[in-house]
Design an enzyme around this catalytic site. Structure first.
Site, PDB file in Angstrom:
ATOM      1  N   ARG A  80     -56.394 -80.938   5.352  1.00  0.00           N
ATOM      2  CA  ARG A  80     -55.889 -79.588   5.119  1.00  0.00           C
ATOM      3  C   ARG A  80     -56.291 -79.172   3.711  1.00  0.00           C
ATOM      4  O   ARG A  80     -56.194 -79.973   2.765  1.00  0.00           O
ATOM      5  CB  ARG A  80     -54.356 -79.538   5.239  1.00  0.00           C
ATOM      6  CG  ARG A  80     -53.815 -79.576   6.651  1.00  0.00           C
ATOM      7  CD  ARG A  80     -54.097 -78.290   7.423  1.00  0.00           C
ATOM      8  NE  ARG A  80     -53.533 -78.304   8.769  1.00  0.00           N
ATOM      9  CZ  ARG A  80     -54.174 -78.695   9.866  1.00  0.00           C
ATOM     10  NH1 ARG A  80     -55.427 -79.116   9.794  1.00  0.00           N
ATOM     11  NH2 ARG A  80     -53.575 -78.640  11.043  1.00  0.00           N
ATOM     12  N   HIS A  85     -63.298 -74.936   9.378  1.00  0.00           N
ATOM     13  CA  HIS A  85     -62.240 -75.638  10.129  1.00  0.00           C
ATOM     14  C   HIS A  85     -62.635 -75.821  11.601  1.00  0.00           C
ATOM     15  O   HIS A  85     -61.941 -75.360  12.514  1.00  0.00           O
ATOM     16  CB  HIS A  85     -60.904 -74.881  10.012  1.00  0.00           C
ATOM     17  CG  HIS A  85     -59.716 -75.747  10.303  1.00  0.00           C
ATOM     18  ND1 HIS A  85     -58.489 -75.583   9.687  1.00  0.00           N
ATOM     19  CD2 HIS A  85     -59.558 -76.792  11.155  1.00  0.00           C
ATOM     20  CE1 HIS A  85     -57.635 -76.477  10.154  1.00  0.00           C
ATOM     21  NE2 HIS A  85     -58.273 -77.233  11.059  1.00  0.00           N
ATOM     22  N   GLU A 131     -57.498 -69.942   4.550  1.00  0.00           N
ATOM     23  CA  GLU A 131     -58.488 -69.795   5.632  1.00  0.00           C
ATOM     24  C   GLU A 131     -58.285 -68.454   6.319  1.00  0.00           C
ATOM     25  O   GLU A 131     -57.128 -68.126   6.625  1.00  0.00           O
ATOM     26  CB  GLU A 131     -58.344 -70.949   6.624  1.00  0.00           C
ATOM     27  CG  GLU A 131     -58.729 -72.278   5.990  1.00  0.00           C
ATOM     28  CD  GLU A 131     -58.573 -73.478   6.928  1.00  0.00           C
ATOM     29  OE1 GLU A 131     -58.308 -73.281   8.126  1.00  0.00           O
ATOM     30  OE2 GLU A 131     -58.713 -74.606   6.436  1.00  0.00           O
TER      31      GLU A 131
HETATM   32  N1  LIG Z   1     -60.393 -80.542  10.388  1.00  0.00           N
HETATM   33  C1  LIG Z   1     -59.787 -80.471  11.548  1.00  0.00           C
HETATM   34  O1  LIG Z   1     -60.199 -79.747  12.438  1.00  0.00           O
HETATM   35  C2  LIG Z   1     -58.602 -81.326  11.793  1.00  0.00           C
HETATM   36  C3  LIG Z   1     -57.746 -81.641  10.774  1.00  0.00           C
HETATM   37  N2  LIG Z   1     -56.678 -82.440  11.018  1.00  0.00           N
HETATM   38  C4  LIG Z   1     -55.817 -82.789   9.876  1.00  0.00           C
HETATM   39  O2  LIG Z   1     -55.954 -84.178   9.660  1.00  0.00           O
HETATM   40  C5  LIG Z   1     -54.678 -84.751   9.434  1.00  0.00           C
HETATM   41  C6  LIG Z   1     -54.684 -86.181   9.923  1.00  0.00           C
HETATM   42  O3  LIG Z   1     -54.796 -86.178  11.335  1.00  0.00           O
HETATM   43  P1  LIG Z   1     -54.410 -87.474  12.167  1.00  0.00           P
HETATM   44  O4  LIG Z   1     -55.158 -88.634  11.658  1.00  0.00           O
HETATM   45  O5  LIG Z   1     -54.494 -87.120  13.587  1.00  0.00           O
HETATM   46  O6  LIG Z   1     -52.877 -87.615  11.749  1.00  0.00           O
HETATM   47  P2  LIG Z   1     -51.928 -88.879  11.941  1.00  0.00           P
HETATM   48  O7  LIG Z   1     -50.552 -88.332  11.964  1.00  0.00           O
HETATM   49  O8  LIG Z   1     -52.402 -89.718  13.058  1.00  0.00           O
HETATM   50  O9  LIG Z   1     -52.175 -89.726  10.629  1.00  0.00           O
HETATM   51  C7  LIG Z   1     -51.824 -89.347   9.345  1.00  0.00           C
HETATM   52  C8  LIG Z   1     -51.885 -90.626   8.513  1.00  0.00           C
HETATM   53  O10 LIG Z   1     -51.754 -90.279   7.138  1.00  0.00           O
HETATM   54  C9  LIG Z   1     -50.930 -91.275   6.523  1.00  0.00           C
HETATM   55  N3  LIG Z   1     -50.349 -90.708   5.313  1.00  0.00           N
HETATM   56  C10 LIG Z   1     -49.264 -89.921   5.177  1.00  0.00           C
HETATM   57  N4  LIG Z   1     -49.068 -89.596   3.893  1.00  0.00           N
HETATM   58  C11 LIG Z   1     -50.063 -90.209   3.188  1.00  0.00           C
HETATM   59  C12 LIG Z   1     -50.411 -90.251   1.807  1.00  0.00           C
HETATM   60  N5  LIG Z   1     -49.680 -89.617   0.879  1.00  0.00           N
HETATM   61  N6  LIG Z   1     -51.493 -90.967   1.450  1.00  0.00           N
HETATM   62  C13 LIG Z   1     -52.230 -91.629   2.376  1.00  0.00           C
HETATM   63  N7  LIG Z   1     -51.934 -91.620   3.696  1.00  0.00           N
HETATM   64  C14 LIG Z   1     -50.878 -90.914   4.092  1.00  0.00           C
HETATM   65  C15 LIG Z   1     -49.904 -91.618   7.595  1.00  0.00           C
HETATM   66  O11 LIG Z   1     -49.301 -92.873   7.341  1.00  0.00           O
HETATM   67  C16 LIG Z   1     -50.755 -91.584   8.850  1.00  0.00           C
HETATM   68  O12 LIG Z   1     -51.301 -92.860   9.126  1.00  0.00           O
HETATM   69  C17 LIG Z   1     -53.699 -83.849  10.184  1.00  0.00           C
HETATM   70  O13 LIG Z   1     -52.418 -83.871   9.576  1.00  0.00           O
HETATM   71  C18 LIG Z   1     -54.348 -82.499  10.111  1.00  0.00           C
HETATM   72  O14 LIG Z   1     -53.824 -81.777   9.020  1.00  0.00           O
HETATM   73  C19 LIG Z   1     -56.426 -82.969  12.248  1.00  0.00           C
HETATM   74  C20 LIG Z   1     -57.235 -82.676  13.307  1.00  0.00           C
HETATM   75  C21 LIG Z   1     -58.365 -81.784  13.175  1.00  0.00           C
HETATM   76  O1  LIG Z   2     -55.199 -80.509  15.046  1.00  0.00           O
HETATM   77  C1  LIG Z   2     -55.280 -80.049  13.883  1.00  0.00           C
HETATM   78  O2  LIG Z   2     -54.448 -80.299  12.996  1.00  0.00           O
HETATM   79  C2  LIG Z   2     -56.393 -79.161  13.562  1.00  0.00           C
HETATM   80  O3  LIG Z   2     -56.603 -78.822  12.426  1.00  0.00           O
HETATM   81  C3  LIG Z   2     -57.255 -78.736  14.669  1.00  0.00           C
HETATM   82  O4  LIG Z   2     -58.070 -77.693  14.393  1.00  0.00           O
END
Ligand SMILES: NC(=O)C1=CN([C@@H]2O[C@H](COP(=O)(O)OP(=O)(O)OC[C@H]3O[C@@H](n4cnc5c(N)ncnc54)[C@H](O)[C@@H]3O)[C@@H](O)[C@H]2O)C=CC1
Ligand SMILES: O=C(O)C(=O)CO
Length: 330
Positions: A228, A276, A257
């Site tokens: 993010r 994004h 964004e």
């Molecule tokens: N660019 C895009 O299109 C996308 C972006 N995202 C973003 O990516 C993030 C991560 O997605 P996922 O891996 O699916 O989430 P997730 O919930 O599976 O994993 C998040 C991880 O971050 C760790 N974490 C929490 N606070 C932390 C910190 N201060 N320092 C280091 N690690 C920490 C948690 O322990 C967890 O393992 C989402 O929250 C979302 O904002 C997700 C999907 C698509």
């Molecule tokens: O799943 C999310 O958090 C995303 O950013 C997807 O676009």
């Protein structure tokens, strides 16, 4: 019971949801009507990109469960929602393959000077330009959840050394040399040639990469943000790029964004920006519907939801993650 949807479903998805929730009324609100219809929901599945009256929704006392269609929970974890007993589940894991693919595209594009070669191609110039290596680099991954873990699988054959931080620093993947706690960022940053952000946005991570952290990074290092935008103080990032301290940045997400026309980031040196799209995927709506239907069945059976979010933290614990659920199914 009324289920209100706000993700781009088609009739076949609604039919599948109806089959999983036979006695429920299904309403596809879309972005256009979500603010109006969310207060009438018993169950909500979606990701509203427009302002939603959360205080009104919570005060109505009707909402019983939120299934986010995004992995990032910042769109719905407002103080009002956190302060209730309403369970919230995330879409973590549904987009992990694509986020990893996109991260590699950004990283390799930046390191191998692909944008410069494309510019030269447009001018029919067949010229050699400097390139940098991914092979042999030390890569730091901040956040080893669904996306961070998938990224380690994809990076492993590139002969990098990986270190990572996570809120739950356990179950270290074999390909990761070191898994540190989340507050060890000051150990990771000076050690890495490339730093990739895959952590969620919450009060702890907002602005986690500011001038002080950028100064800790190696001269010439590269920052990649596929999480993010507000994790990074964008003006500090531009300063670090303009001064030449950082060797480049690749971002799929920005503080605001769409990125405002007058943002300095557009013109920052050695910077790749995508709008994004890291989570774009042909089967996204089908796969999201699979997860929602799985959780609907569990909800009506009184079972624990997959990807149940710890609302205090803003993400699922490893035990509740889709990854653990899938592993237990095998
Ligand atoms: N660019 C895009 O299109 C996308 C972006 N995202 C973003 O990516 C993030 C991560 O997605 P996922 O891996 O699916 O989430 P997730 O919930 O599976 O994993 C998040 C991880 O971050 C760790 N974490 C929490 N606070 C932390 C910190 N201060 N320092 C280091 N690690 C920490 C948690 O322990 C967890 O393992 C989402 O929250 C979302 O904002 C997700 C999907 C698509
Ligand atoms: O799943 C999310 O958090 C995303 O950013 C997807 O676009």
């Amino acid at each position: 019971m009324r289920i209100v949807l706000c993700y781009p479903v088609q009739p076949q998805h609604v039919a599948r949801i109806q089959a999983a929730a036979a006695d429920c009324e299904i309403v596809d609100a879309g972005q256009e009507r979500i603010a109006e219809l969310l207060p009438t929901a018993d169950i909500y599945c979606g990701h509203a990109k427009v302002p939603v009256p959360w205080p009104e929704v919570v005060a109505a006392g009707r909402l019983k469960w939120i299934q986010s269609s995004a992995a990032g929970m910042d769109h719905c974890l407002t103080p009002e929602v956190i302060g209730t007993e309403i369970p919230v589940s995330s879409a973590s894991g549904v987009l992990a393959d694509q986020v990893a693919d996109h991260t590699m595209a950004l990283l390799l594009g930046l390191l191998r000077s692909i944008p410069e070669f494309v510019e030269a191609q447009k001018k029919r110039e067949f010229i050699r330009l400097p390139t940098r290596d991914l092979c042999g680099a030390k890569v730091g991954i901040v956040g080893l959840g669904a996306n961070g873990r998938r990224l380690t699988d994809v990076l492993a054959p590139f002969k990098t050394t990986m270190i990572a931080t996570d809120y739950y620093p356990r179950d270290k993947p074999d390909c990761v040399a070191e898994l540190l706690p989340h507050d060890a960022l000051d150990q990771l940053l000076p050690a890495c040639d490339i730093v990739i952000l895959t952590a969620p946005l919450n009060d702890q991570t907002r602005g986690m990469i500011a001038a002080e952290q950028l100064a800790q990074m190696k001269p010439g290092a590269v920052l990649v943000n596929v999480a993010r935008g507000p994790l990074v103080v964008e003006s500090d990032l531009v300063d670090a790029l303009e001064s030449g301290h950082l060797g480049g940045a690749a971002v799929d997400v920005t503080e605001i964004e769409p990125l405002p026309q007058d943002s300095r980031l557009w013109d920052a040196p050695n910077t790749l920006i995508t709008p994004h799209v890291g989570g774009q995927k042909a089967s996204r709506i089908d796969d999201m519907t699979d997860l929602f239907c799985l959780n609907l069945k569990r909800y009506f059976a009184g079972e624990r939801l997959v990807n149940l979010v710890d609302k205090r933290l803003g993400f699922p614990t490893p035990e509740d993650s889709l990854r653990t659920f899938m592993r237990n199914c095998i």
